[in-house]
Design a protein around this motif. Structure first.
Motif, PDB file in Angstrom:
ATOM      1  N   MET A   1      -8.214   8.093   7.539  1.00 20.03           N
ATOM      2  CA  MET A   1      -8.117   7.369   6.285  1.00 20.03           C
ATOM      3  C   MET A   1      -6.650   7.060   5.946  1.00 20.03           C
ATOM      4  O   MET A   1      -6.366   6.009   5.414  1.00 20.03           O
ATOM      5  CB  MET A   1      -8.758   8.197   5.180  1.00 20.03           C
ATOM      6  N   ARG A   2      -5.766   7.971   6.281  1.00 19.53           N
ATOM      7  CA  ARG A   2      -4.343   7.763   6.020  1.00 19.53           C
ATOM      8  C   ARG A   2      -3.838   6.522   6.754  1.00 19.53           C
ATOM      9  O   ARG A   2      -3.088   5.726   6.189  1.00 19.53           O
ATOM     10  CB  ARG A   2      -3.581   9.021   6.470  1.00 19.53           C
ATOM     11  N   GLN A   3      -4.231   6.344   8.012  1.00 25.96           N
ATOM     12  CA  GLN A   3      -3.807   5.174   8.790  1.00 25.96           C
ATOM     13  C   GLN A   3      -4.317   3.884   8.158  1.00 25.96           C
ATOM     14  O   GLN A   3      -3.633   2.869   8.150  1.00 25.96           O
ATOM     15  CB  GLN A   3      -4.296   5.293  10.236  1.00 25.96           C
ATOM     16  N   TRP A   4      -5.526   3.918   7.626  1.00 30.83           N
ATOM     17  CA  TRP A   4      -6.105   2.739   6.978  1.00 30.83           C
ATOM     18  C   TRP A   4      -5.278   2.351   5.743  1.00 30.83           C
ATOM     19  O   TRP A   4      -4.978   1.182   5.524  1.00 30.83           O
ATOM     20  CB  TRP A   4      -7.556   3.044   6.599  1.00 30.83           C
ATOM     21  N   VAL A   5      -4.893   3.344   4.959  1.00 34.53           N
ATOM     22  CA  VAL A   5      -4.087   3.096   3.765  1.00 34.53           C
ATOM     23  C   VAL A   5      -2.712   2.554   4.155  1.00 34.53           C
ATOM     24  O   VAL A   5      -2.209   1.599   3.557  1.00 34.53           O
ATOM     25  CB  VAL A   5      -3.960   4.374   2.910  1.00 34.53           C
ATOM     26  N   LEU A   6      -2.094   3.146   5.174  1.00 29.09           N
ATOM     27  CA  LEU A   6      -0.775   2.678   5.625  1.00 29.09           C
ATOM     28  C   LEU A   6      -0.842   1.237   6.138  1.00 29.09           C
ATOM     29  O   LEU A   6       0.059   0.442   5.866  1.00 29.09           O
ATOM     30  CB  LEU A   6      -0.219   3.612   6.698  1.00 29.09           C
ATOM     31  N   ALA A   7      -1.900   0.925   6.887  1.00 25.78           N
ATOM     32  CA  ALA A   7      -2.066  -0.448   7.391  1.00 25.78           C
ATOM     33  C   ALA A   7      -2.252  -1.420   6.237  1.00 25.78           C
ATOM     34  O   ALA A   7      -1.693  -2.526   6.241  1.00 25.78           O
ATOM     35  CB  ALA A   7      -3.248  -0.519   8.350  1.00 25.78           C
ATOM     36  N   GLY A   8      -3.001  -1.024   5.236  1.00 25.98           N
ATOM     37  CA  GLY A   8      -3.194  -1.873   4.060  1.00 25.98           C
ATOM     38  C   GLY A   8      -1.903  -2.098   3.297  1.00 25.98           C
ATOM     39  O   GLY A   8      -1.631  -3.217   2.834  1.00 25.98           O
ATOM     40  N   MET A   9      -1.102  -1.067   3.171  1.00 25.21           N
ATOM     41  CA  MET A   9       0.186  -1.198   2.488  1.00 25.21           C
ATOM     42  C   MET A   9       1.117  -2.134   3.261  1.00 25.21           C
ATOM     43  O   MET A   9       1.824  -2.952   2.667  1.00 25.21           O
ATOM     44  CB  MET A   9       0.824   0.180   2.310  1.00 25.21           C
ATOM     45  N   GLN A  10       1.096  -2.033   4.591  1.00 22.90           N
ATOM     46  CA  GLN A  10       1.935  -2.914   5.410  1.00 22.90           C
ATOM     47  C   GLN A  10       1.502  -4.359   5.241  1.00 22.90           C
ATOM     48  O   GLN A  10       2.334  -5.249   5.095  1.00 22.90           O
ATOM     49  CB  GLN A  10       1.879  -2.500   6.886  1.00 22.90           C
ATOM     50  N   GLN A  11       0.205  -4.613   5.256  1.00 19.50           N
ATOM     51  CA  GLN A  11      -0.293  -5.981   5.078  1.00 19.50           C
ATOM     52  C   GLN A  11       0.088  -6.516   3.700  1.00 19.50           C
ATOM     53  O   GLN A  11       0.432  -7.685   3.552  1.00 19.50           O
ATOM     54  CB  GLN A  11      -1.810  -6.034   5.279  1.00 19.50           C
ATOM     55  N   PHE A  12       0.050  -5.675   2.683  1.00 19.28           N
ATOM     56  CA  PHE A  12       0.457  -6.077   1.343  1.00 19.28           C
ATOM     57  C   PHE A  12       1.931  -6.471   1.332  1.00 19.28           C
ATOM     58  O   PHE A  12       2.309  -7.490   0.744  1.00 19.28           O
ATOM     59  CB  PHE A  12       0.199  -4.946   0.343  1.00 19.28           C
ATOM     60  N   ARG A  13       2.778  -5.671   2.003  1.00 13.78           N
ATOM     61  CA  ARG A  13       4.211  -6.002   2.073  1.00 13.78           C
ATOM     62  C   ARG A  13       4.433  -7.328   2.773  1.00 13.78           C
ATOM     63  O   ARG A  13       5.276  -8.130   2.359  1.00 13.78           O
ATOM     64  CB  ARG A  13       4.982  -4.884   2.779  1.00 13.78           C
ATOM     65  N   VAL A  14       3.675  -7.587   3.839  1.00 18.60           N
ATOM     66  CA  VAL A  14       3.811  -8.853   4.573  1.00 18.60           C
ATOM     67  C   VAL A  14       3.419 -10.020   3.683  1.00 18.60           C
ATOM     68  O   VAL A  14       4.128 -11.031   3.608  1.00 18.60           O
ATOM     69  CB  VAL A  14       2.971  -8.827   5.876  1.00 18.60           C
ATOM     70  N   VAL A  15       2.304  -9.897   2.990  1.00 17.08           N
ATOM     71  CA  VAL A  15       1.842 -10.972   2.097  1.00 17.08           C
ATOM     72  C   VAL A  15       2.873 -11.235   1.006  1.00 17.08           C
ATOM     73  O   VAL A  15       3.184 -12.392   0.698  1.00 17.08           O
ATOM     74  CB  VAL A  15       0.461 -10.626   1.497  1.00 17.08           C
ATOM     75  N   GLU A  16       3.404 -10.184   0.418  1.00 13.22           N
ATOM     76  CA  GLU A  16       4.410 -10.343  -0.638  1.00 13.22           C
ATOM     77  C   GLU A  16       5.689 -10.983  -0.091  1.00 13.22           C
ATOM     78  O   GLU A  16       6.293 -11.834  -0.745  1.00 13.22           O
ATOM     79  CB  GLU A  16       4.726  -8.990  -1.280  1.00 13.22           C
ATOM     80  N   ALA A  17       6.111 -10.596   1.096  1.00  7.31           N
ATOM     81  CA  ALA A  17       7.322 -11.165   1.699  1.00  7.31           C
ATOM     82  C   ALA A  17       7.118 -12.641   2.024  1.00  7.31           C
ATOM     83  O   ALA A  17       8.012 -13.460   1.795  1.00  7.31           O
ATOM     84  CB  ALA A  17       7.691 -10.385   2.948  1.00  7.31           C
ATOM     85  N   ILE A  18       5.954 -12.997   2.546  1.00  2.86           N
ATOM     86  CA  ILE A  18       5.666 -14.400   2.846  1.00  2.86           C
ATOM     87  C   ILE A  18       5.650 -15.211   1.560  1.00  2.86           C
ATOM     88  O   ILE A  18       6.195 -16.315   1.498  1.00  2.86           O
ATOM     89  CB  ILE A  18       4.344 -14.544   3.628  1.00  2.86           C
ATOM     90  N   SER A  19       5.058 -14.665   0.526  1.00  2.00           N
ATOM     91  CA  SER A  19       5.025 -15.355  -0.766  1.00  2.00           C
ATOM     92  C   SER A  19       6.442 -15.578  -1.300  1.00  2.00           C
ATOM     93  O   SER A  19       6.770 -16.670  -1.780  1.00  2.00           O
ATOM     94  CB  SER A  19       4.209 -14.534  -1.751  1.00  2.00           C
ATOM     95  N   ALA A  20       7.279 -14.562  -1.216  1.00  3.78           N
ATOM     96  CA  ALA A  20       8.666 -14.697  -1.675  1.00  3.78           C
ATOM     97  C   ALA A  20       9.400 -15.752  -0.855  1.00  3.78           C
ATOM     98  O   ALA A  20      10.181 -16.542  -1.399  1.00  3.78           O
ATOM     99  CB  ALA A  20       9.377 -13.349  -1.584  1.00  3.78           C
ATOM    100  N   TYR A  21       9.143 -15.798   0.452  1.00  2.00           N
ATOM    101  CA  TYR A  21       9.762 -16.815   1.313  1.00  2.00           C
ATOM    102  C   TYR A  21       9.298 -18.213   0.918  1.00  2.00           C
ATOM    103  O   TYR A  21      10.100 -19.137   0.783  1.00  2.00           O
ATOM    104  CB  TYR A  21       9.432 -16.531   2.780  1.00  2.00           C
ATOM    105  N   GLN A  22       7.984 -18.383   0.716  1.00  2.00           N
ATOM    106  CA  GLN A  22       7.452 -19.694   0.368  1.00  2.00           C
ATOM    107  C   GLN A  22       7.970 -20.187  -0.981  1.00  2.00           C
ATOM    108  O   GLN A  22       8.127 -21.387  -1.178  1.00  2.00           O
ATOM    109  CB  GLN A  22       5.924 -19.662   0.354  1.00  2.00           C
ATOM    110  N   GLU A  23       8.217 -19.276  -1.899  1.00  2.00           N
ATOM    111  CA  GLU A  23       8.728 -19.645  -3.216  1.00  2.00           C
ATOM    112  C   GLU A  23      10.235 -19.862  -3.209  1.00  2.00           C
ATOM    113  O   GLU A  23      10.813 -20.255  -4.215  1.00  2.00           O
ATOM    114  CB  GLU A  23       8.341 -18.582  -4.239  1.00  2.00           C
ATOM    115  N   GLY A  24      10.876 -19.598  -2.072  1.00  2.00           N
ATOM    116  CA  GLY A  24      12.314 -19.828  -1.945  1.00  2.00           C
ATOM    117  C   GLY A  24      13.190 -18.725  -2.504  1.00  2.00           C
ATOM    118  O   GLY A  24      14.389 -18.911  -2.663  1.00  2.00           O
TER     119      GLY A  24
END
Length: 78
Positions: A1-24
């Motif tokens: 379960m810990r690995q699942w949570v860590l993977a989810g947190m990483q995906q959240f960071r990626v989505v947030e970083a992509i959003s910040a990039y797209q917004e300039g």
């Protein structure tokens, strides 16, 4: 379960970083750092999500301004 949570947190960071990039708010290296990924891996994530990447984002600005000066700032109506 810990690995699942860590993977989810990483995906959240990626989505947030992509959003910040797209917004300039950040450039690619900064977004990769925000996502805690190497730049190459971050670019692969962007490609997998079909996110447009402009290697020279500012290069479009002068061309756009030249078009506005040439043709006016408002689009012509047909």
């Amino acid at each position: 379960m810990r690995q699942w949570v860590l993977a989810g947190m990483q995906q959240f960071r990626v989505v947030e970083a992509i959003s910040a990039y797209q917004e300039g708010h950040v450039d690619v290296p900064q977004a990769a750092e925000q996502a805690r990924l190497p730049v190459a891996v971050f670019l692969e994530e962007m490609a997998a999500r079909k996110v447009a990447f402009l290697d020279q984002a500012d290069a479009f600005g002068p061309g756009l301004e030249a078009l506005r000066q040439t043709f006016g700032s408002k689009p012509a109506r047909r």
